[in-house]
Design a protein around this motif. Sequence first.
Motif, PDB file in Angstrom:
ATOM      1  N   PRO A  38      12.778  -6.438  -8.018  1.00  0.00           N
ATOM      2  CA  PRO A  38      11.339  -6.173  -7.926  1.00  0.00           C
ATOM      3  C   PRO A  38      10.596  -7.416  -7.430  1.00  0.00           C
ATOM      4  CG  PRO A  38      12.014  -6.359 -10.225  1.00  0.00           C
ATOM      5  CD  PRO A  38      13.261  -6.434  -9.397  1.00  0.00           C
ATOM      6  N   CYS A  39       9.500  -7.179  -6.706  1.00  0.00           N
ATOM      7  CA  CYS A  39       8.682  -8.294  -6.227  1.00  0.00           C
ATOM      8  C   CYS A  39       7.964  -8.952  -7.412  1.00  0.00           C
ATOM      9  CB  CYS A  39       7.666  -7.799  -5.194  1.00  0.00           C
ATOM     10  SG  CYS A  39       6.293  -6.843  -5.897  1.00  0.00           S
ATOM     11  N   GLY A  40       7.273 -10.036  -7.150  1.00  0.00           N
ATOM     12  CA  GLY A  40       6.572 -10.761  -8.207  1.00  0.00           C
ATOM     13  C   GLY A  40       5.507  -9.930  -8.898  1.00  0.00           C
ATOM     14  N   ILE A  41       4.752  -9.149  -8.136  1.00  0.00           N
ATOM     15  CA  ILE A  41       3.717  -8.309  -8.737  1.00  0.00           C
ATOM     16  C   ILE A  41       4.349  -7.273  -9.659  1.00  0.00           C
ATOM     17  CG2 ILE A  41       1.950  -6.564  -8.232  1.00  0.00           C
ATOM     18  CD1 ILE A  41       1.370  -8.184  -5.635  1.00  0.00           C
ATOM     19  N   CYS A  42       5.461  -6.694  -9.237  1.00  0.00           N
ATOM     20  CA  CYS A  42       6.138  -5.705 -10.088  1.00  0.00           C
ATOM     21  C   CYS A  42       6.758  -6.351 -11.321  1.00  0.00           C
ATOM     22  CB  CYS A  42       7.187  -4.943  -9.287  1.00  0.00           C
ATOM     23  SG  CYS A  42       6.445  -3.787  -8.122  1.00  0.00           S
ATOM     24  N   ARG A  43       7.207  -7.568 -11.206  1.00  0.00           N
ATOM     25  CA  ARG A  43       7.729  -8.289 -12.367  1.00  0.00           C
ATOM     26  C   ARG A  43       6.610  -8.463 -13.398  1.00  0.00           C
ATOM     27  NH1 ARG A  43      12.213 -12.492 -10.062  1.00  0.00           N
ATOM     28  NH2 ARG A  43      12.936 -11.116  -8.419  1.00  0.00           N
ATOM     29  N   GLU A  44       5.428  -8.808 -12.914  1.00  0.00           N
ATOM     30  CA  GLU A  44       4.263  -8.943 -13.804  1.00  0.00           C
ATOM     31  C   GLU A  44       3.948  -7.598 -14.458  1.00  0.00           C
ATOM     32  OE1 GLU A  44       1.268 -11.319 -15.482  1.00  0.00           O
ATOM     33  OE2 GLU A  44       2.462 -12.055 -13.811  1.00  0.00           O
ATOM     34  N   MET A  45       3.949  -6.525 -13.672  1.00  0.00           N
ATOM     35  CA  MET A  45       3.656  -5.189 -14.191  1.00  0.00           C
ATOM     36  C   MET A  45       4.699  -4.760 -15.228  1.00  0.00           C
ATOM     37  SD  MET A  45       3.916  -1.534 -12.327  1.00  0.00           S
ATOM     38  CE  MET A  45       5.608  -1.997 -12.099  1.00  0.00           C
ATOM     39  N   LEU A  46       5.963  -5.039 -14.950  1.00  0.00           N
ATOM     40  CA  LEU A  46       7.011  -4.673 -15.900  1.00  0.00           C
ATOM     41  C   LEU A  46       6.877  -5.451 -17.204  1.00  0.00           C
ATOM     42  CD1 LEU A  46      10.027  -4.317 -13.457  1.00  0.00           C
ATOM     43  CD2 LEU A  46       8.849  -2.471 -14.687  1.00  0.00           C
ATOM     44  N   LEU A  85       7.191 -17.245 -17.192  1.00  0.00           N
ATOM     45  CA  LEU A  85       5.916 -17.849 -17.586  1.00  0.00           C
ATOM     46  C   LEU A  85       4.770 -16.914 -17.212  1.00  0.00           C
ATOM     47  CD1 LEU A  85       6.683 -21.486 -16.452  1.00  0.00           C
ATOM     48  CD2 LEU A  85       6.800 -20.550 -18.768  1.00  0.00           C
ATOM     49  N   LYS A  86       4.717 -15.801 -17.879  1.00  0.00           N
ATOM     50  CA  LYS A  86       3.732 -14.769 -17.576  1.00  0.00           C
ATOM     51  C   LYS A  86       2.309 -15.243 -17.842  1.00  0.00           C
ATOM     52  CE  LYS A  86       2.328 -10.099 -18.928  1.00  0.00           C
ATOM     53  NZ  LYS A  86       1.116 -10.310 -18.206  1.00  0.00           N
ATOM     54  N   TYR A  87       1.412 -14.789 -17.002  1.00  0.00           N
ATOM     55  CA  TYR A  87      -0.015 -15.040 -17.199  1.00  0.00           C
ATOM     56  C   TYR A  87      -0.494 -14.240 -18.407  1.00  0.00           C
ATOM     57  CZ  TYR A  87      -5.037 -14.618 -16.539  1.00  0.00           C
ATOM     58  OH  TYR A  87      -6.386 -14.630 -16.748  1.00  0.00           O
ATOM     59  N   HIS A  88      -1.270 -14.858 -19.276  1.00  0.00           N
ATOM     60  CA  HIS A  88      -1.855 -14.169 -20.432  1.00  0.00           C
ATOM     61  C   HIS A  88      -3.354 -14.391 -20.404  1.00  0.00           C
ATOM     62  CE1 HIS A  88       1.940 -13.155 -22.361  1.00  0.00           C
ATOM     63  NE2 HIS A  88       2.363 -14.354 -22.027  1.00  0.00           N
ATOM     64  N   ARG A  89      -4.087 -13.343 -20.668  1.00  0.00           N
ATOM     65  CA  ARG A  89      -5.540 -13.468 -20.775  1.00  0.00           C
ATOM     66  C   ARG A  89      -5.885 -14.224 -22.055  1.00  0.00           C
ATOM     67  NH1 ARG A  89      -5.953  -7.393 -19.526  1.00  0.00           N
ATOM     68  NH2 ARG A  89      -5.997  -7.409 -17.271  1.00  0.00           N
ATOM     69  N   LEU A  90      -6.934 -14.975 -21.984  1.00  0.00           N
ATOM     70  CA  LEU A  90      -7.407 -15.650 -23.194  1.00  0.00           C
ATOM     71  C   LEU A  90      -8.104 -14.643 -24.069  1.00  0.00           C
ATOM     72  CD1 LEU A  90      -8.808 -18.906 -21.586  1.00  0.00           C
ATOM     73  CD2 LEU A  90      -6.648 -18.600 -22.801  1.00  0.00           C
ATOM     74  N   PRO A  91      -8.016 -14.800 -25.414  1.00  0.00           N
ATOM     75  CA  PRO A  91      -8.652 -13.829 -26.319  1.00  0.00           C
ATOM     76  C   PRO A  91     -10.176 -13.874 -26.215  1.00  0.00           C
ATOM     77  CG  PRO A  91      -7.432 -15.520 -27.549  1.00  0.00           C
ATOM     78  CD  PRO A  91      -7.279 -15.813 -26.109  1.00  0.00           C
TER      79      PRO A  91
END
Length: 144
Positions: free
Chosen positions: A101-109, A138-144
Amino acid sequence: MTAAIASEDQALIDAATALIKRRYAVGRHHIAAALRTRSGKIVTGLHLDTYVGRASVCAEAVAVGQAMADGAGAGDPITAIVSVRHPRPTEQNQAIQIVAPCGICREMLRDFAPEARVLLADPEQGLRAYHPSDLLPLKYHRLP
């Protein structure tokens, strides 16, 4: 020597391969994905290539979206996914192959199927399974 492919994994590969064989079109569809949920349901998705690349949609995203629409999630999570690529007519090797999977799909998965097994072909070890976190550590995480 590589281990034999488990029948449930082969069923996913076969479903994705059958879809791309049926629907392959130059400049339109060249990747297919198949996923399985815990209940055993197999859902497929087809890559949608567009003339404006940013509007294209990956097969993995189509499959995950369809699975979510059909009720996959907390009660019936995605447990495995595989993607295959149909070669273009000009390529010497005309075999349909498993692709990553591409990078965007890795993020989605990581978001929608964090515990799923992502099936990839290893030239030396045959079919191997990875978790989305292995593919995107090292997935991106939103700040709370």
